[in-house]
Scaffold this active site. Structure first.
Site, mmCIF file in Angstrom:
data_model
loop_
_atom_site.group_PDB
_atom_site.id
_atom_site.type_symbol
_atom_site.label_atom_id
_atom_site.label_comp_id
_atom_site.label_asym_id
_atom_site.label_seq_id
_atom_site.Cartn_x
_atom_site.Cartn_y
_atom_site.Cartn_z
ATOM 1 N N GLU A 67 0.862 -1.186 0.000
ATOM 2 C CA GLU A 67 0.000 0.000 0.000
ATOM 3 C C GLU A 67 0.902 1.241 0.000
ATOM 4 O O GLU A 67 1.898 1.287 0.712
ATOM 5 C CB GLU A 67 -0.879 -0.013 1.259
ATOM 6 C CG GLU A 67 -1.874 1.125 1.317
ATOM 7 C CD GLU A 67 -2.823 1.021 2.527
ATOM 8 O OE1 GLU A 67 -2.423 0.454 3.566
ATOM 9 O OE2 GLU A 67 -3.960 1.516 2.417
ATOM 10 N N LYS B 151 -10.028 1.218 -2.587
ATOM 11 C CA LYS B 151 -10.296 0.742 -1.215
ATOM 12 C C LYS B 151 -11.740 1.056 -0.820
ATOM 13 O O LYS B 151 -12.175 2.222 -0.890
ATOM 14 C CB LYS B 151 -9.312 1.432 -0.271
ATOM 15 C CG LYS B 151 -9.247 0.879 1.141
ATOM 16 C CD LYS B 151 -8.128 1.618 1.884
ATOM 17 C CE LYS B 151 -7.738 1.000 3.194
ATOM 18 N NZ LYS B 151 -6.542 1.650 3.770
ATOM 19 N N CYS C 28 -5.599 -3.407 2.635
ATOM 20 C CA CYS C 28 -5.323 -3.225 4.061
ATOM 21 C C CYS C 28 -6.551 -3.369 4.964
ATOM 22 O O CYS C 28 -6.994 -4.477 5.233
ATOM 23 C CB CYS C 28 -4.608 -1.894 4.265
ATOM 24 S SG CYS C 28 -3.656 -1.911 5.796
HETATM 25 N N1 LIG Z 1 -3.761 1.326 5.926
HETATM 26 C C1 LIG Z 1 -4.668 0.711 6.615
HETATM 27 O O1 LIG Z 1 -5.776 0.471 6.159
HETATM 28 C C2 LIG Z 1 -4.257 0.274 7.994
HETATM 29 C C3 LIG Z 1 -5.176 -0.755 8.597
HETATM 30 C C4 LIG Z 1 -4.773 -1.112 9.986
HETATM 31 O O2 LIG Z 1 -3.696 -0.785 10.443
HETATM 32 C C5 LIG Z 1 -5.719 -1.894 10.763
HETATM 33 O O3 LIG Z 1 -5.443 -2.092 11.955
HETATM 34 O O4 LIG Z 1 -6.753 -2.327 10.252
#
Ligand SMILES: NC(=O)CCC(=O)C(=O)O
Length: 306
Positions: free
Chosen positions: A70, A140, A181
């Site tokens: 990412e 996303k 993520c």
């Molecule tokens: N960049 C993100 O989406 C981080 C996601 C994250 O750290 C989580 O705990 O879920």
């Protein structure tokens, strides 16, 4: 004889007179994947240059599928998204990805970049085929908005807009689904991909030092085990300024076992993805045919009685 039985039992093959039509016969895909856990700094061109070299190294080691983390072209942070945002596919990051996919004859999952479109900014993953063509784009869907006092507070939605569509692509005959993520926390997304016959889910990601140790490995193993799919999660290397990424890029197999995981520094990890492993676990532990869809709705409607 064995082939005839295979053909007769296969829903993918049809019989025409005495001739079997192999036109739709599905081959199992095996592919060597490389996950590039790279350092990311403030100089975009420098980021693109160093990622290019790492892609080349991965190719030299035999990778056919290469995946980036990412925000590989910019630091991860709401104060950076606008400045680093680009249009797709004509921005410099897209151009670099297309060129390297073609040059190295690989499938390239271009991590994510902040994408500018119609006055909005998205956190977007692009996928390029060995001809250098854009074959998938995923924005996303679940924005990372959390608040853990004494831990981490982050609000992507201050700057980013959320995507609204799923994205899949094929590597040979294998269907692959994309998330980014925070998306990996939502089992519904992974289930939708499973229901559409994906065998591999790829999540460029950047967990942090609070949630990383608690959830990074656990969530990936859960999604892999629930859906009997491979899961690849690719993090940037851990920096020492701003948002500190957890690292530990990981390949999990469809049994829920971690095949390989990185440390927290710049590193490339490799793993063989073998679609037949998904078929094996799905046949031996056939949960997808054993769901009691006849019951869940009834039970849900009468939850007050539980
Ligand atoms: N960049 C993100 O989406 C981080 C996601 C994250 O750290 C989580 O705990 O879920």
């Amino acid at each position: 004889m064995i082939i005839q039985n295979l053909v007769r039992n296969s829903p993918l093959c049809t019989r025409r007179g005495t001739t079997y039509n192999f036109g739709q016969f599905k081959m199992s895909t095996k592919i060597k994947a490389a996950l590039i856990q790279c350092n990311v700094g403030k100089d975009k061109l420098e980021n693109l240059k160093s990622v290019s070299k790492l892609i080349e190294t991965a190719k030299q080691k035999g990778a056919e599928l290469v995946a980036l983390p990412e925000c590989f072209n910019s630091p991860y942070g709401t104060n950076f998204f606008k400045e680093y945002a680009e249009t797709i596919p004509d921005g410099p990051s897209s151009k670099m990805l297309a060129e390297h996919a073609k040059k190295h004859n690989i499938y390239l999952v271009g991590g994510t970049i902040p994408e500018r479109d119609n006055g909005k900014i998205y956190n977007t993953c692009t996928v390029w085929n060995p001809n250098g063509e854009l074959i998938a784009k995923y924005r996303k869907i679940h924005l990372f908005d959390i608040d853990i006092p004494g831990g981490i507070t982050f609000k992507e939605s201050e700057i980013l807009s959320a995507g609204r569509e799923l994205a899949t692509f094929h590597i040979k005959d294998m269907k692959v689904g994309l998330g980014i993520c925070y998306d990996m926390r939502f089992e519904e997304l992974a289930k939708l991909y499973r229901l559409s016959e994906c065998k591999l889910l790829i999540y460029p990601g950047a967990f942090n030092m609070t949630t990383g140790p608690m959830h990074w490995e656990l969530i990936q193993r859960s999604r892999a085990n629930d859906n009997q799919v491979y899961v690849l999660a690719i993090s940037p290397a851990r920096g020492d300024k701003g948002y500190i990424a957890w690292g530990h890029s990981q390949i999990t197999d469809p049994w829920g076992k971690v095949m390989v995981s990185a440390g927290h520094e710049e590193e490339i990890i490799y793993g063989d993805i073998d679609e037949t492993e998904c078929d094996k676990v799905r046949q031996q532990i056939p949960i997808s045919n054993q769901r009691r869809l006849d019951l869940y709705d009834t039970i849900k409607r009468s939850t007050s009685k539980i």
